[in-house]
Write an enzyme that holds these catalytic residues in place. Structure first.
Site, PDB file in Angstrom:
ATOM      1  N   THR A   7       0.854  -1.189   0.000  1.00  0.00           N
ATOM      2  CA  THR A   7       0.000   0.000   0.000  1.00  0.00           C
ATOM      3  C   THR A   7       0.897   1.248   0.000  1.00  0.00           C
ATOM      4  O   THR A   7       2.062   1.179   0.394  1.00  0.00           O
ATOM      5  CB  THR A   7      -0.955  -0.004   1.208  1.00  0.00           C
ATOM      6  OG1 THR A   7      -0.178  -0.059   2.403  1.00  0.00           O
ATOM      7  CG2 THR A   7      -1.903  -1.198   1.151  1.00  0.00           C
ATOM      8  N   THR A  43       1.518   4.450   1.549  1.00  0.00           N
ATOM      9  CA  THR A  43       2.315   5.009   2.653  1.00  0.00           C
ATOM     10  C   THR A  43       3.228   3.945   3.255  1.00  0.00           C
ATOM     11  O   THR A  43       4.386   4.221   3.575  1.00  0.00           O
ATOM     12  CB  THR A  43       1.397   5.616   3.732  1.00  0.00           C
ATOM     13  OG1 THR A  43       0.589   6.620   3.119  1.00  0.00           O
ATOM     14  CG2 THR A  43       2.185   6.214   4.873  1.00  0.00           C
ATOM     15  N   CYS A  44       2.716   2.741   3.385  1.00  0.00           N
ATOM     16  CA  CYS A  44       3.501   1.646   3.966  1.00  0.00           C
ATOM     17  C   CYS A  44       4.728   1.342   3.109  1.00  0.00           C
ATOM     18  O   CYS A  44       5.816   1.089   3.624  1.00  0.00           O
ATOM     19  CB  CYS A  44       2.640   0.400   4.096  1.00  0.00           C
ATOM     20  SG  CYS A  44       1.134   0.652   5.056  1.00  0.00           S
ATOM     21  N   THR A  45       4.550   1.374   1.789  1.00  0.00           N
ATOM     22  CA  THR A  45       5.605   1.027   0.850  1.00  0.00           C
ATOM     23  C   THR A  45       6.568   2.176   0.590  1.00  0.00           C
ATOM     24  O   THR A  45       7.768   1.974   0.445  1.00  0.00           O
ATOM     25  CB  THR A  45       4.983   0.552  -0.483  1.00  0.00           C
ATOM     26  OG1 THR A  45       4.179  -0.605  -0.215  1.00  0.00           O
ATOM     27  CG2 THR A  45       6.038   0.220  -1.520  1.00  0.00           C
TER      28      THR A  45
END
Length: 173
Positions: A51, A53-55
């Protein structure tokens, strides 16, 4: 703040060269006790592998500053997500993560017992982890940084205080 980490079993995959073939991995159950007993660790939890922001920020930030965390006395850094072991492995491979350990909470058991399991049905994710980070010493939570607005179907994805710099600042005190 100090309370104990919930006792759960994580379903992980580990490399086992004796298996051979294109997928030399086997299932290995790892318990909370295996991970947290007698250790000084940082865990950061996020909504999902691959996803935005996570990535783009959350996992890469911790990977980039892993050695700084180790220099603060941290034994290990774990990235936890309500994703299966296969997805977590491919995500780490995609991002070239070599230091942070991936912790798949595929059924959301740990996340639910932490009180951090939220519905993200508004974006088609089902049940996922709220974004947070924590410092855990010998199974006891010493500090948590929980993103504001904890709720089901949150219209945004707050990322203000569970970042690696907040954790480093806390550990520097």
């Amino acid at each position: 703040m100090a309370h104990s980490i919930p006792e759960v079993t994580f379903r992980t995959r580990v490399r086992d060269e004796s298996i051979g073939g294109d997928n030399p991995f086997r299932w290995q159950d790892v318990t909370s006790r295996d991970i947290f007993k007698g250790t000084n660790v940082v865990v950061f939890a996020l909504p999902g592998a691959f996803t935005p922001t996570c990535t783009n920020a959350h996992l890469p930030g911790y990977e980039a500053k892993y050695d700084e965390l180790k220099n603060k006395g941290i034994d290990e850094v774990y990235c936890l997500s309500v994703n299966d072991a296969f997805t977590m492995f491919q995500w780490a491979k995609y991002l070239k993560v070599e230091k942070v350990k991936m912790l798949p909470d595929g059924n959301g058991d740990f996340t639910r017992l932490m009180g951090m399991l939220v519905k993200k049905e508004n974006v088609g994710f089902g049940l996922r982890s709220w974004r947070y980070s924590m410092h855990v010493v010998d199974g006891e939570i010493k500090q948590m940084f929980i993103e504001p607005g904890l709720m089901d179907d949150c219209p945004d994805d707050p990322f203000e205080i569970s970042d690696v710099d907040t954790m480093l600042n806390y550990l520097s005190k």
